[in-house]
Design a protein around this motif. Structure first.
Motif, PDB file in Angstrom:
ATOM      1  N   GLU A 144      50.863 -60.309 -66.000  1.00  0.00           N
ATOM      2  CA  GLU A 144      49.760 -59.574 -65.404  1.00  0.00           C
ATOM      3  C   GLU A 144      49.405 -60.280 -64.104  1.00  0.00           C
ATOM      4  OE1 GLU A 144      46.485 -58.846 -68.007  1.00  0.00           O
ATOM      5  OE2 GLU A 144      47.795 -58.242 -69.660  1.00  0.00           O
ATOM      6  N   GLU A 145      48.722 -59.569 -63.242  1.00  0.00           N
ATOM      7  CA  GLU A 145      48.312 -60.133 -61.957  1.00  0.00           C
ATOM      8  C   GLU A 145      47.555 -61.440 -62.161  1.00  0.00           C
ATOM      9  OE1 GLU A 145      45.690 -58.740 -58.062  1.00  0.00           O
ATOM     10  OE2 GLU A 145      46.375 -57.260 -59.513  1.00  0.00           O
ATOM     11  N   ASP A 146      47.888 -62.449 -61.364  1.00  0.00           N
ATOM     12  CA  ASP A 146      47.285 -63.782 -61.353  1.00  0.00           C
ATOM     13  C   ASP A 146      47.752 -64.691 -62.494  1.00  0.00           C
ATOM     14  OD1 ASP A 146      45.799 -63.176 -59.015  1.00  0.00           O
ATOM     15  OD2 ASP A 146      44.259 -62.214 -60.238  1.00  0.00           O
ATOM     16  N   ASP A 147      48.702 -64.236 -63.305  1.00  0.00           N
ATOM     17  CA  ASP A 147      49.253 -65.105 -64.339  1.00  0.00           C
ATOM     18  C   ASP A 147      50.083 -66.212 -63.702  1.00  0.00           C
ATOM     19  OD1 ASP A 147      48.127 -63.610 -66.351  1.00  0.00           O
ATOM     20  OD2 ASP A 147      50.023 -62.830 -67.143  1.00  0.00           O
ATOM     21  N   VAL A 148      50.191 -67.320 -64.415  1.00  0.00           N
ATOM     22  CA  VAL A 148      51.018 -68.450 -63.988  1.00  0.00           C
ATOM     23  C   VAL A 148      51.755 -68.957 -65.225  1.00  0.00           C
ATOM     24  CG1 VAL A 148      51.056 -70.751 -62.950  1.00  0.00           C
ATOM     25  CG2 VAL A 148      49.328 -69.093 -62.222  1.00  0.00           C
ATOM     26  N   ILE A 149      53.071 -69.154 -65.087  1.00  0.00           N
ATOM     27  CA  ILE A 149      53.849 -69.696 -66.199  1.00  0.00           C
ATOM     28  C   ILE A 149      54.684 -70.885 -65.726  1.00  0.00           C
ATOM     29  CG2 ILE A 149      53.901 -67.539 -67.500  1.00  0.00           C
ATOM     30  CD1 ILE A 149      56.834 -67.165 -66.534  1.00  0.00           C
ATOM     31  N   LEU A 150      55.038 -71.730 -66.698  1.00  0.00           N
ATOM     32  CA  LEU A 150      55.871 -72.906 -66.467  1.00  0.00           C
ATOM     33  C   LEU A 150      56.957 -72.893 -67.532  1.00  0.00           C
ATOM     34  CD1 LEU A 150      56.068 -75.617 -64.809  1.00  0.00           C
ATOM     35  CD2 LEU A 150      54.712 -76.645 -66.654  1.00  0.00           C
ATOM     36  N   PHE A 151      58.198 -73.113 -67.137  1.00  0.00           N
ATOM     37  CA  PHE A 151      59.305 -73.097 -68.103  1.00  0.00           C
ATOM     38  C   PHE A 151      60.489 -73.849 -67.520  1.00  0.00           C
ATOM     39  CE2 PHE A 151      59.824 -69.367 -65.441  1.00  0.00           C
ATOM     40  CZ  PHE A 151      61.171 -69.387 -65.122  1.00  0.00           C
ATOM     41  N   SER A 152      61.501 -74.040 -68.351  1.00  0.00           N
ATOM     42  CA  SER A 152      62.763 -74.586 -67.860  1.00  0.00           C
ATOM     43  C   SER A 152      63.891 -73.808 -68.516  1.00  0.00           C
ATOM     44  CB  SER A 152      62.871 -76.084 -68.154  1.00  0.00           C
ATOM     45  OG  SER A 152      62.800 -76.320 -69.534  1.00  0.00           O
ATOM     46  N   GLY A 153      65.034 -73.806 -67.860  1.00  0.00           N
ATOM     47  CA  GLY A 153      66.214 -73.162 -68.420  1.00  0.00           C
ATOM     48  C   GLY A 153      66.598 -71.867 -67.752  1.00  0.00           C
ATOM     49  N   GLU A 154      67.607 -71.256 -68.329  1.00  0.00           N
ATOM     50  CA  GLU A 154      68.146 -70.011 -67.812  1.00  0.00           C
ATOM     51  C   GLU A 154      67.111 -68.899 -67.942  1.00  0.00           C
ATOM     52  OE1 GLU A 154      72.461 -68.840 -68.425  1.00  0.00           O
ATOM     53  OE2 GLU A 154      71.424 -67.438 -69.775  1.00  0.00           O
ATOM     54  N   HIS A 155      67.069 -68.031 -66.939  1.00  0.00           N
ATOM     55  CA  HIS A 155      66.080 -66.961 -66.932  1.00  0.00           C
ATOM     56  C   HIS A 155      66.571 -65.782 -66.099  1.00  0.00           C
ATOM     57  CE1 HIS A 155      65.312 -69.470 -63.412  1.00  0.00           C
ATOM     58  NE2 HIS A 155      64.817 -68.384 -62.831  1.00  0.00           N
TER      59      HIS A 155
END
Length: 181
Positions: A150-161
């Motif tokens: 959704e608008e203004d969301d922030v995510i952090l991850f690692s790996g294939e995407h």
């Protein structure tokens, strides 16, 4: 695993978002999303617009500032990371603002990793256009975790995407890679 971060939507964040979404913001055409034109069934190498902030170290062997908007972005990213108690010994390797328009045909970009060494990805979603993000669940599994932004969301991850192309509006994000020695 995708970690959803809280976005405090500071004045800096709102100003950066306003600038990026304005009709005066410069965009650069990229004919393909993944170099080397790999073939993956059900996925395609999609075209998009970008505004690089911090150039890939993989190309010149060092990261290079490529936009006057880098410093405002780094300040916003650091505010969000600190707000979420993420205060590790990381540094930014790459940052880019991407814009994908709705398209017909295959709706998924090619699964990829942004670098060939361990790193984390930070994505800020500036629009509410869909364009789901899929992240491989661990290094040895074939399953992908789906994130519906959704608008203004922030995510952090690692790996294939990879991402799904938005259906109606343009999908504008800032994606950066973080390295933790």
């Amino acid at each position: 695993m995708i970690k959803v971060l809280q976005n405090p939507k500071t004045d800096r964040y709102l100003e950066l978002k306003k600038t990026v979404l304005s009709d005066r913001f410069p965009w650069y055409w990229c004919p393909e999303s993944t170099g080397g034109n790999p073939q993956v069934e059900g996925h395609r190498n999609i075209p998009y617009y970008s505004h690089p902030l911090l150039g890939r170290p993989d190309i010149k062997k060092y990261s290079e500032t490529t936009s006057v908007y880098l410093e405002p972005y780094i300040k916003v990213a650091e505010e969000i990371l600190e707000y979420n108690n993420i205060q590790s010994n990381y540094f930014f390797l790459r940052a880019c603002i991407n814009c994908v328009h709705p398209m017909s045909g295959i709706q998924y970009c090619i699964p990829h990793e942004d670098h060939n060494f361990l790193h984390k990805n930070l994505i800020m979603y500036f629009t509410n256009s869909g364009g789901n993000t899929y992240v491989k669940d661990g290094q040895y599994f074939k399953k992908y975790e789906e994130y519906v932004p959704e608008e203004d969301d922030v995510i952090l991850f690692s790996g294939e995407h990879y991402m799904k192309i938005p259906k109606e509006e343009r999908r504008i994000i800032i994606v950066s890679t973080l390295f933790e020695p």
